[in-house]
Enzyme design. Structure first.
Site, PDB file in Angstrom:
ATOM      1  N   CYS A 258       0.805  -1.277  -0.080  1.00  0.00           N
ATOM      2  CA  CYS A 258      -0.028   0.076  -0.012  1.00  0.00           C
ATOM      3  C   CYS A 258       0.757   1.381   0.090  1.00  0.00           C
ATOM      4  O   CYS A 258       1.526   1.621  -1.001  1.00  0.00           O
ATOM      5  CB  CYS A 258      -1.108   0.040   1.305  1.00  0.00           C
ATOM      6  SG  CYS A 258      -2.344   1.109   0.872  1.00  0.00           S
ATOM      7  N   HIS A 344      -4.239  -5.135  -0.022  1.00  0.00           N
ATOM      8  CA  HIS A 344      -3.614  -5.603   1.550  1.00  0.00           C
ATOM      9  C   HIS A 344      -3.740  -7.238   1.313  1.00  0.00           C
ATOM     10  O   HIS A 344      -4.743  -7.804   1.687  1.00  0.00           O
ATOM     11  CB  HIS A 344      -4.658  -5.047   2.457  1.00  0.00           C
ATOM     12  CG  HIS A 344      -4.321  -3.694   2.568  1.00  0.00           C
ATOM     13  ND1 HIS A 344      -3.954  -3.003   3.916  1.00  0.00           N
ATOM     14  CD2 HIS A 344      -4.417  -2.422   1.780  1.00  0.00           C
ATOM     15  CE1 HIS A 344      -3.837  -1.955   3.926  1.00  0.00           C
ATOM     16  NE2 HIS A 344      -4.055  -1.463   2.760  1.00  0.00           N
ATOM     17  N   GLU A 346      -2.844  -9.169   3.847  1.00  0.00           N
ATOM     18  CA  GLU A 346      -3.081  -9.702   4.925  1.00  0.00           C
ATOM     19  C   GLU A 346      -4.295  -9.566   5.371  1.00  0.00           C
ATOM     20  O   GLU A 346      -4.861 -10.265   6.359  1.00  0.00           O
ATOM     21  CB  GLU A 346      -2.318  -8.794   6.117  1.00  0.00           C
ATOM     22  CG  GLU A 346      -2.926  -7.602   6.545  1.00  0.00           C
ATOM     23  CD  GLU A 346      -3.059  -6.231   5.363  1.00  0.00           C
ATOM     24  OE1 GLU A 346      -3.641  -5.255   5.406  1.00  0.00           O
ATOM     25  OE2 GLU A 346      -1.956  -6.619   4.520  1.00  0.00           O
TER      26      GLU A 346
END
Length: 370
Positions: A258, A344, A346
């Site tokens: 990001c 993202h 995660e």
């Protein structure tokens, strides 16, 4: 909460447009920031605690917010980081056995002002058509002129440095100190689940403040370096950009997510720009150009990397494309051990389609460490 007449509230956009709502908890208050929206149908706690949302008024497109309460173990940082909350239906009661508090109590602990009973479909449509912009939410509904003056003082997100507001003040460690791999992470707004994903892959992480020097990070003798997600414009982060240039020059394994992805681009002389209204949701399609496979991803960004400059760069290739609008979803350097993605992997909240990227980072570290 016992029934009581809800206090009137408004959303005043910087272009003068007004939307109406009611104050959550019947509280008086105001909050300012850039108004943006997230289309996720779940995961509001992870969204609210994501440091990338610092300085933003969050509009949730899901009609019901608060219905499953909150659980401290699911925070992505120490507390809620949004500037304020705008929603349709706010649930004061919750029915989730694992919850340890209501969303109302959670927001109050973080001192977050929220308003509900808003026509969020109309507001989101307006943002999509006119772009993200600064706004103020307030119960001071009779003093529009004063609210306009207060709103005029709010800096534009374009050119705004916010990483320093959410970064750790002192280095700290995460994971098992006896792990096989050591990773130095530059915290420009890091999420807890990123650290959890790295630790699950046999890594011990030392997290450094946003303005840490390369020498400070290198002194720990890490096997790889990580640049985190975070809020604001990447352009003002001169220290992080210079550190990244050195890491690339030394050819250490480097992974960015990001804001970290944008910093890597700038370190390579590639420009970034503020998007019209950004990508914020948990079902954004991305194509991996290296494998040809599609991924459903969690995204949260209001800035993007210039695609033409990335494609024209002799030592950088575009590895992923965001399929909704063709923007750069990921890049890699051809002659250096550096790669990054705009989204993202995660999740938290979101799908796990992109979790393989953490494995790729560890594999890159292994290849150097072997």
């Amino acid at each position: 909460m016992k029934y009581q007449a809800k206090r009137k509230a408004i959303i005043l956009l910087e272009d003068g447009t007004i939307f109406y709502g009611k104050a959550v908890g019947n509280k008086e208050g105001s909050a300012v920031g850039e108004v943006c929206f997230n289309t996720g149908m779940t995961g509001y706690q992870e969204i609210f605690t994501d440091p990338s949302y610092f300085g933003q008024l969050m509009v949730t497109t899901n009609a019901h917010i608060g219905n499953y309460g909150t659980n401290e173990e699911e925070n992505e940082s120490d507390k809620a980081k949004i500037a304020g909350l705008i929603c349709k239906n706010f649930s004061y009661t919750h029915s989730r056995p694992a919850a340890d508090r209501s969303l109302e109590d959670f927001l109050e602990e973080s001192n977050i002002f929220a308003i509900s009973d808003v026509d969020t479909r109309a507001l989101v449509t307006y943002i999509r058509e006119n772009g993200a912009m600064n706004a103020i939410i307030s119960t001071d509904v009779e003093n529009i002129d004063e609210l306009k003056k207060e709103l005029a003082k709010v800096p534009d997100m374009n050119g705004l440095e916010l990483a320093s507001k959410v970064s750790t003040k002192e280095p700290y460690f995460y994971g098992n100190e006896d792990a096989t791999y050591k990773i130095a992470a530059l915290d420009v707004g890091i999420k807890t689940n990123i650290l959890r994903n790295l630790a699950q892959r046999d890594a011990y992480i030392k997290v450094f403040p946003y303005d840490a020097t390369y020498e400070e990070m290198k002194e720990w003798n890490p096997d790889g370096y990580f640049l985190s997600n975070g809020p604001g414009d990447p352009q003002p982060l001169e220290s992080a950009i210079n550190v990244t240039k050195t890491i690339i020059e030394k050819d250490h394994p480097l992974f960015g997510i990001c804001l970290g992805h944008q910093i890597i681009a700038i370190a390579n002389g590639i420009k970034t720009y503020k998007m019209h209204h950004g990508h914020r949701g948990i079902n954004h399609p991305v194509k991996n150009l290296l494998t040809g496979k599609g991924e459903i991803t969690s995204q949260n960004h209001g800035f993007s990397v210039d695609k033409e400059q990335t494609e024209a760069h002799p030592d950088v290739e575009v590895t992923h494309i965001c399929l909704n609008d063709g923007t750069v979803g990921g890049l890699a350097m051809k002659s250096k051990n550096t790669f990054s993605v705009q989204y993202h992997p995660e999740a938290s909240p979101g799908p796990h389609d992109a979790s393989y990227l953490f494995d790729e980072f560890i594999d890159r570290i292994k290849s150097v460490k072997a």
